[in-house]
Design a protein around this motif. Structure first.
Motif, PDB file in Angstrom:
ATOM      1  N   LEU A 105       0.820  -1.214   0.000  1.00 51.61           N
ATOM      2  CA  LEU A 105       0.000   0.000   0.000  1.00 51.61           C
ATOM      3  C   LEU A 105       0.854   1.265   0.000  1.00 51.61           C
ATOM      4  N   ALA A 106       2.126   1.140   0.370  1.00 53.14           N
ATOM      5  CA  ALA A 106       2.986   2.322   0.452  1.00 53.14           C
ATOM      6  C   ALA A 106       3.867   2.503  -0.781  1.00 53.14           C
ATOM      7  N   ILE A 107       3.773   1.569  -1.729  1.00 51.74           N
ATOM      8  CA  ILE A 107       4.681   1.615  -2.877  1.00 51.74           C
ATOM      9  C   ILE A 107       4.498   2.900  -3.692  1.00 51.74           C
ATOM     10  N   VAL A 108       3.254   3.203  -4.052  1.00 50.34           N
ATOM     11  CA  VAL A 108       3.007   4.373  -4.905  1.00 50.34           C
ATOM     12  C   VAL A 108       3.362   5.677  -4.180  1.00 50.34           C
ATOM     13  N   PRO A 109       2.889   5.900  -2.937  1.00 44.81           N
ATOM     14  CA  PRO A 109       3.318   7.131  -2.239  1.00 44.81           C
ATOM     15  C   PRO A 109       4.832   7.223  -2.072  1.00 44.81           C
ATOM     16  N   LEU A 110       5.479   6.093  -1.773  1.00 42.43           N
ATOM     17  CA  LEU A 110       6.938   6.118  -1.640  1.00 42.43           C
ATOM     18  C   LEU A 110       7.604   6.514  -2.952  1.00 42.43           C
ATOM     19  N   PHE A 111       7.103   5.965  -4.031  1.00 36.41           N
ATOM     20  CA  PHE A 111       7.687   6.285  -5.345  1.00 36.41           C
ATOM     21  C   PHE A 111       7.554   7.779  -5.638  1.00 36.41           C
ATOM     22  N   VAL A 112       6.375   8.350  -5.349  1.00 36.93           N
ATOM     23  CA  VAL A 112       6.141   9.775  -5.620  1.00 36.93           C
ATOM     24  C   VAL A 112       7.041  10.646  -4.750  1.00 36.93           C
ATOM     25  N   VAL A 113       7.139  10.301  -3.457  1.00 35.48           N
ATOM     26  CA  VAL A 113       7.949  11.112  -2.540  1.00 35.48           C
ATOM     27  C   VAL A 113       9.427  11.038  -2.887  1.00 35.48           C
ATOM     28  N   VAL A 114       9.922   9.826  -3.116  1.00 38.85           N
ATOM     29  CA  VAL A 114      11.349   9.659  -3.434  1.00 38.85           C
ATOM     30  C   VAL A 114      11.691  10.340  -4.754  1.00 38.85           C
ATOM     31  N   ASP A 115      10.769  10.242  -5.720  1.00 34.77           N
ATOM     32  CA  ASP A 115      11.003  10.908  -7.004  1.00 34.77           C
ATOM     33  C   ASP A 115      11.009  12.423  -6.836  1.00 34.77           C
ATOM     34  N   ALA A 116      10.079  12.951  -6.016  1.00 36.49           N
ATOM     35  CA  ALA A 116      10.022  14.403  -5.788  1.00 36.49           C
ATOM     36  C   ALA A 116      11.281  14.918  -5.096  1.00 36.49           C
ATOM     37  N   LEU A 117      11.888  14.082  -4.269  1.00 32.40           N
ATOM     38  CA  LEU A 117      13.121  14.481  -3.576  1.00 32.40           C
ATOM     39  C   LEU A 117      14.363  14.322  -4.450  1.00 32.40           C
ATOM     40  N   GLY A 118      14.180  13.803  -5.649  1.00 36.60           N
ATOM     41  CA  GLY A 118      15.322  13.606  -6.543  1.00 36.60           C
ATOM     42  C   GLY A 118      16.197  12.429  -6.146  1.00 36.60           C
ATOM     43  N   LEU A 119      15.652  11.475  -5.374  1.00 38.57           N
ATOM     44  CA  LEU A 119      16.438  10.336  -4.886  1.00 38.57           C
ATOM     45  C   LEU A 119      16.072   9.033  -5.570  1.00 38.57           C
ATOM     46  N   LEU A 120      15.193   9.081  -6.569  1.00 44.47           N
ATOM     47  CA  LEU A 120      14.800   7.858  -7.267  1.00 44.47           C
ATOM     48  C   LEU A 120      15.987   7.306  -8.064  1.00 44.47           C
ATOM     49  N   GLY A 121      16.240   6.020  -7.882  1.00 44.20           N
ATOM     50  CA  GLY A 121      17.352   5.394  -8.590  1.00 44.20           C
ATOM     51  C   GLY A 121      18.701   5.651  -7.956  1.00 44.20           C
ATOM     52  N   THR A 122      18.713   6.190  -6.744  1.00 45.14           N
ATOM     53  CA  THR A 122      19.977   6.436  -6.043  1.00 45.14           C
ATOM     54  C   THR A 122      20.079   5.505  -4.838  1.00 45.14           C
ATOM     55  N   GLN A 123      21.310   5.205  -4.438  1.00 44.09           N
ATOM     56  CA  GLN A 123      21.504   4.361  -3.255  1.00 44.09           C
ATOM     57  C   GLN A 123      21.094   5.086  -1.985  1.00 44.09           C
ATOM     58  N   ALA A 124      21.271   6.408  -1.949  1.00 47.28           N
ATOM     59  CA  ALA A 124      20.871   7.166  -0.754  1.00 47.28           C
ATOM     60  C   ALA A 124      19.363   7.078  -0.531  1.00 47.28           C
ATOM     61  N   GLY A 125      18.591   7.205  -1.609  1.00 45.40           N
ATOM     62  CA  GLY A 125      17.138   7.101  -1.478  1.00 45.40           C
ATOM     63  C   GLY A 125      16.709   5.728  -1.008  1.00 45.40           C
ATOM     64  N   LEU A 126      17.350   4.678  -1.563  1.00 47.67           N
ATOM     65  CA  LEU A 126      16.994   3.319  -1.159  1.00 47.67           C
ATOM     66  C   LEU A 126      17.384   3.058   0.291  1.00 47.67           C
ATOM     67  N   ILE A 127      18.530   3.586   0.717  1.00 53.62           N
ATOM     68  CA  ILE A 127      18.959   3.406   2.110  1.00 53.62           C
ATOM     69  C   ILE A 127      17.962   4.053   3.065  1.00 53.62           C
ATOM     70  N   LEU A 128      17.522   5.267   2.750  1.00 53.64           N
ATOM     71  CA  LEU A 128      16.581   5.968   3.634  1.00 53.64           C
ATOM     72  C   LEU A 128      15.254   5.217   3.738  1.00 53.64           C
ATOM     73  N   VAL A 129      14.750   4.734   2.610  1.00 52.83           N
ATOM     74  CA  VAL A 129      13.462   4.026   2.635  1.00 52.83           C
ATOM     75  C   VAL A 129      13.585   2.700   3.379  1.00 52.83           C
ATOM     76  N   LEU A 130      14.654   1.945   3.130  1.00 47.61           N
ATOM     77  CA  LEU A 130      14.828   0.663   3.824  1.00 47.61           C
ATOM     78  C   LEU A 130      15.012   0.868   5.327  1.00 47.61           C
ATOM     79  N   ALA A 131      15.736   1.930   5.700  1.00 52.37           N
ATOM     80  CA  ALA A 131      15.911   2.209   7.126  1.00 52.37           C
ATOM     81  C   ALA A 131      14.579   2.573   7.772  1.00 52.37           C
ATOM     82  N   ALA A 132      13.783   3.386   7.084  1.00 50.73           N
ATOM     83  CA  ALA A 132      12.468   3.750   7.630  1.00 50.73           C
ATOM     84  C   ALA A 132      11.563   2.531   7.729  1.00 50.73           C
ATOM     85  N   TYR A 133      11.686   1.632   6.753  1.00 49.91           N
ATOM     86  CA  TYR A 133      10.845   0.435   6.766  1.00 49.91           C
ATOM     87  C   TYR A 133      11.235  -0.514   7.903  1.00 49.91           C
TER      88      TYR A 133
END
Length: 280
Positions: free
Chosen positions: A124-152
């Protein structure tokens, strides 16, 4: 103890040991079969899938590491999992200590929020996460993935460590405060070292989840050059040009499993040592 009672107890223990041995064999069989398959040629895998290799083919591992890109996926995974695990443990330990040791108005509310995070389906969080990470300019970056995995992973870590910090003697922290130690000093110099068995335990669970994670990297990490191991293996399994090289695919699977087993063995021994030291 009468003889019939002793016999029933021995029979019960024997049945339990037999069931555990069967379960262990069932769990270990896929791992052992993958290791054996990684040392065969493709012809041997299809002709005699249950037999041992005629001659170990170590070149399967070299081909998987170099040509199939397992080495690159492995390095990406180490960076992502290492960063996410360090961030999760650091933030989780501090949050859990505050929730376990300090009484404030929103304490129960914050605990409930973390608990809700554990049961919230990631789908249920996939689409909002994709939009937020993309808006922050972190989509496709290791920093963005690290932040999301840590939050998860943070809700489970906080839930686990809150219970552990609650069992530690508060008088030790109070003594540190009386000796002139601030709250930060009491946490980092006294309470955190005492919580190492709990940190080691939750680190094992977090590492397993992060290392084997597939859905979040699949959505938030679309760049093939930055694939983690789970993405890389899935890509290798479906790529037409590599589909016939099953022996290298088995080798890549073994290379993916090996770090998980090593970390578990190392932290398990460390956990036993710390637990025995605490009891003394």
């Amino acid at each position: 103890m009468s003889a019939p009672t002793r016999h029933r107890r021995v029979a019960g223990q024997g049945a339990a040991h037999l069931a555990l041995a069967g379960w262990a064999a069932l769990a270990a069989f896929p791992v052992a079969w993958s290791v054996v398959g990684s040392l065969k040629s493709d012809a041997e895998i299809f002709a005699s899938p249950w037999s041992l290799p005629a001659a170990p083919r170590w070149d399967n591992y070299v081909r998987a590491w170099r040509e199939a890109g397992i080495g690159r996926f492995f390095a990406n995974t180490v960076v992502v999992v290492g960063g996410a695990l360090a961030l999760t443990l650091a933030l989780g330990a501090m949050a859990a200590y505050v929730l376990a040791r300090f009484s404030f108005r929103l304490n129960r509310t914050v605990r409930t929020v973390f608990l809700a995070g554990m049961v919230f389906p990631v789908f249920l969080a996939i689409v909002p996460l994709f939009v937020v990470v993309d808006a922050l300019g972190l989509l496709g970056t290791q920093a963005g993935l690290i932040l999301v995995l840590a939050a998860y992973g943070l809700p489970f870590t906080v839930f686990f460590l809150t219970g552990f910090f609650s069992t530690l003697p508060g008088s030790v922290a109070e003594a540190a405060l009386l000796d002139g130690c601030g709250h930060a000093g009491a946490f980092f110099r006294v309470m955190l070292p005492m919580a190492l068995p709990g940190l080691a335990s939750v680190a094992v669970f977090d590492f397993l989840g992060l290392w084997n994670g597939y859905l979040l990297p699949l959505v938030l990490n679309p760049d093939p050059e930055r694939y983690v191991l789970a993405q890389g293996l899935a890509s290798l399994a479906v790529t037409q040009g590599y589909a016939a090289d099953y022996s290298a695919l088995f080798a890549g699977l073994v290379l993916t499993m090996a770090p998980v087993l090593v970390v578990y063995v190392l932290l398990h021994r460390r956990l036993r040592g710390l637990s025995l030291g605490a009891l003394r």
